[in-house]
Motif scaffolding. Structure first.
Motif, short mmCIF file in Angstrom:
data_model
loop_
_atom_site.label_atom_id
_atom_site.label_comp_id
_atom_site.label_asym_id
_atom_site.label_seq_id
_atom_site.Cartn_x
_atom_site.Cartn_y
_atom_site.Cartn_z
N GLU A 1 0.83 -1.21 0.00
CA GLU A 1 0.00 0.00 0.00
C GLU A 1 0.86 1.25 0.00
O GLU A 1 0.57 2.23 -0.71
CB GLU A 1 -0.94 -0.01 1.20
CG GLU A 1 -1.90 1.16 1.26
CD GLU A 1 -2.84 1.10 2.46
OE1 GLU A 1 -3.60 2.06 2.66
OE2 GLU A 1 -2.80 0.09 3.20
N SER A 2 1.92 1.25 0.80
CA SER A 2 2.79 2.43 0.87
C SER A 2 3.53 2.64 -0.45
O SER A 2 3.70 3.78 -0.90
CB SER A 2 3.80 2.26 2.01
OG SER A 2 3.14 2.22 3.26
N LEU A 3 3.96 1.56 -1.10
CA LEU A 3 4.66 1.70 -2.37
C LEU A 3 3.76 2.27 -3.45
O LEU A 3 4.23 2.96 -4.37
CB LEU A 3 5.22 0.35 -2.81
CG LEU A 3 6.49 -0.12 -2.09
CD1 LEU A 3 6.83 -1.54 -2.50
CD2 LEU A 3 7.66 0.81 -2.41
N ALA A 4 2.49 2.00 -3.34
CA ALA A 4 1.56 2.56 -4.33
C ALA A 4 1.56 4.08 -4.29
O ALA A 4 1.24 4.75 -5.29
CB ALA A 4 0.15 2.02 -4.09
N GLY A 5 1.97 4.64 -3.15
CA GLY A 5 1.98 6.09 -3.02
C GLY A 5 3.07 6.79 -3.80
O GLY A 5 3.06 8.02 -3.91
N ILE A 6 4.05 6.03 -4.34
CA ILE A 6 5.13 6.69 -5.09
C ILE A 6 4.81 6.78 -6.58
O ILE A 6 5.61 7.32 -7.35
CB ILE A 6 6.48 5.96 -4.89
CG1 ILE A 6 6.48 4.61 -5.63
CG2 ILE A 6 6.81 5.79 -3.42
CD1 ILE A 6 7.85 3.96 -5.67
N LEU A 7 3.67 6.24 -7.00
CA LEU A 7 3.36 6.24 -8.43
C LEU A 7 3.30 7.65 -9.00
O LEU A 7 3.65 7.88 -10.17
CB LEU A 7 2.03 5.52 -8.68
CG LEU A 7 2.04 4.00 -8.46
CD1 LEU A 7 0.67 3.42 -8.71
CD2 LEU A 7 3.09 3.33 -9.35
N LEU B 1 13.08 5.50 -18.65
CA LEU B 1 12.74 6.61 -17.75
C LEU B 1 11.90 6.14 -16.57
O LEU B 1 12.08 6.60 -15.44
CB LEU B 1 12.00 7.70 -18.54
CG LEU B 1 12.80 8.47 -19.57
CD1 LEU B 1 11.90 9.41 -20.36
CD2 LEU B 1 13.92 9.27 -18.88
N ALA B 2 10.98 5.21 -16.84
CA ALA B 2 10.14 4.68 -15.77
C ALA B 2 10.97 3.95 -14.73
O ALA B 2 10.81 4.14 -13.51
CB ALA B 2 9.07 3.76 -16.36
N LEU B 3 11.88 3.09 -15.19
CA LEU B 3 12.75 2.36 -14.25
C LEU B 3 13.61 3.32 -13.43
O LEU B 3 13.77 3.15 -12.21
CB LEU B 3 13.64 1.39 -15.01
CG LEU B 3 13.04 0.03 -15.39
CD1 LEU B 3 14.05 -0.78 -16.18
CD2 LEU B 3 12.62 -0.73 -14.13
N ALA B 4 14.16 4.33 -14.08
CA ALA B 4 15.01 5.29 -13.38
C ALA B 4 14.21 6.05 -12.33
O ALA B 4 14.70 6.29 -11.22
CB ALA B 4 15.64 6.26 -14.38
N SER B 5 12.97 6.42 -12.66
CA SER B 5 12.17 7.16 -11.69
C SER B 5 11.78 6.29 -10.50
O SER B 5 11.75 6.76 -9.36
CB SER B 5 10.91 7.72 -12.37
OG SER B 5 10.06 6.67 -12.83
N VAL B 6 11.50 5.00 -10.75
CA VAL B 6 11.17 4.09 -9.65
C VAL B 6 12.39 3.88 -8.75
O VAL B 6 12.29 3.90 -7.52
CB VAL B 6 10.65 2.74 -10.20
CG1 VAL B 6 10.52 1.72 -9.06
CG2 VAL B 6 9.31 2.93 -10.89
N ILE C 1 10.05 -6.28 -7.45
CA ILE C 1 9.05 -5.25 -7.71
C ILE C 1 8.86 -5.15 -9.21
O ILE C 1 9.78 -4.76 -9.95
CB ILE C 1 9.48 -3.89 -7.13
CG1 ILE C 1 9.64 -4.00 -5.61
CG2 ILE C 1 8.46 -2.81 -7.48
CD1 ILE C 1 10.06 -2.70 -4.93
N GLY C 2 7.67 -5.53 -9.65
CA GLY C 2 7.36 -5.46 -11.06
C GLY C 2 6.86 -4.06 -11.41
O GLY C 2 5.92 -3.55 -10.80
N VAL C 3 7.52 -3.43 -12.36
CA VAL C 3 7.15 -2.08 -12.81
C VAL C 3 6.26 -2.23 -14.04
O VAL C 3 6.73 -2.58 -15.12
CB VAL C 3 8.41 -1.24 -13.13
CG1 VAL C 3 8.00 0.15 -13.60
CG2 VAL C 3 9.33 -1.17 -11.91
N VAL C 4 4.97 -1.99 -13.84
CA VAL C 4 4.00 -2.13 -14.92
C VAL C 4 3.92 -0.80 -15.66
O VAL C 4 3.58 0.24 -15.07
CB VAL C 4 2.61 -2.52 -14.39
CG1 VAL C 4 1.63 -2.71 -15.55
CG2 VAL C 4 2.71 -3.81 -13.57
#
Length: 302
Positions: free
Chosen positions: A215-221, A274-279, A259-262
């Protein structure tokens, strides 16, 4: 030869001096450091702090054996096995290493050593054994039985203690991992969050099963453009194998969490990078993740 007829032999000076300085009670009998005589001492019973496990046969505790059998049969997951260790008696290996000779006490009668120099008392240091994992981290070996311990190191001495105390000792020694029964049919790695949970007598929830973490990780989207979702799954290094090659659903040294980055629909290769770098940037500041996951890997999910 009858013992009474054996010729008397003088003790080496440093041992004789040590015996002379040993504590004695009011009647001159050998005693412990508190002045309580050793003679007629009863070391059995619940009141003896030196024998927490009276009558211990050195075998693996029944609860640990049962949990291990269920794990191997696929009836128990990694968290269930780890939490089954709570409160159980385990063993840690220690070595007695001869230290430098202590200086003789003033006025003590010690034999001269080489060159006529007086010889002090021999001293031994008792040290916990630690090993280094493949990734360079300090690791505490822990055993479920005396047989497993002595098979791993025939000169080590087993010290029995509850799981909580052993894990506290591991952390105090700077260990990040504990490895259960190294060299045995099933060698099981307890990763850092599990070690910390057992030390604190709290139930361990693996990071890949942790709803609060998800739940907390969802907050970084919001900080990660082009990322639609983050999926938490067991990492590639969670599982292990027995010596015979049978797969076990836990006990690996990591990575623990995947952690799967969808990606958002329509993302191209540049968007993916860019998505991977931001995560990665967002996770580097995520304190809960550092605390609850031992090691993390990122994977793109299209």
């Amino acid at each position: 030869m009858n013992q009474d007829s054996a010729p008397s032999r003088d003790l080496p000076g440093h041992i004789a001096a040590l015996l002379q300085r040993a504590p004695r009670d009011a009647e001159g009998r050998p005693a412990d450091s508190a002045g309580i005589p050793w003679a007629d001492r009863d070391l059995s019973g619940d009141g003896n702090p030196l024998h927490t496990f009276d009558g211990d046969d050195g075998l693996a505790a029944a609860a640990v054996r049962s949990a291990r059998e269920q794990l191997l049969a696929g009836e128990l997951d990694e968290a269930g096995f780890v939490n089954a260790l709570a409160g159980q008696r385990l063993f840690v290996p220690v070595l007695a290493e001869l230290a430098e000779e202590a200086a003789p006490a003033p006025g003590s009668s010690t034999e001269p050593g080489p060159g006529g120099a007086p010889v002090g008392d021999k001293q031994a240091d008792i040290t916990l054994i630690s090993v280094t994992s493949r990734d360079g981290r300090q690791t505490m070996p822990v055993f479920t039985s005396v047989q497993a311990l002595t098979a791993w190191h025939d000169k080590a001495r087993p010290v029995a203690a509850e799981t909580e105390r052993i894990m506290l000792a591991a952390l105090a020694e700077g260990a990040e991992l504990a490895v259960l029964d190294p060299g045995a049919e099933l060698t099981f790695v307890l990763r850092r969050p599990a070690v910390e949970a057992l030390a604190q007598a709290t139930r361990w929830v693996p990071s890949y099963q942790d709803p609060e973490l998800a739940e907390s990780l969802a907050g970084i989207l919001d900080l990660c453009p082009g990322v639609a979702q983050l999926q938490l799954q067991p990492g590639d290094g969670v599982a292990t194998r027995t010596e015979a090659g049978d797969a076990v659903v836990g006990g690996g040294s990591g990575p623990e969490l995947s952690i799967g980055v969808v990606l958002a629909p329509g993302a191209d290769e540049v968007d993916a990078r860019l998505a991977l770098a931001s995560v990665q940037a967002a996770l580097s500041e995520f304190e809960m993740l550092r605390h609850r996951a031992d090691s993390v890997q990122l994977k793109l999910v299209r």
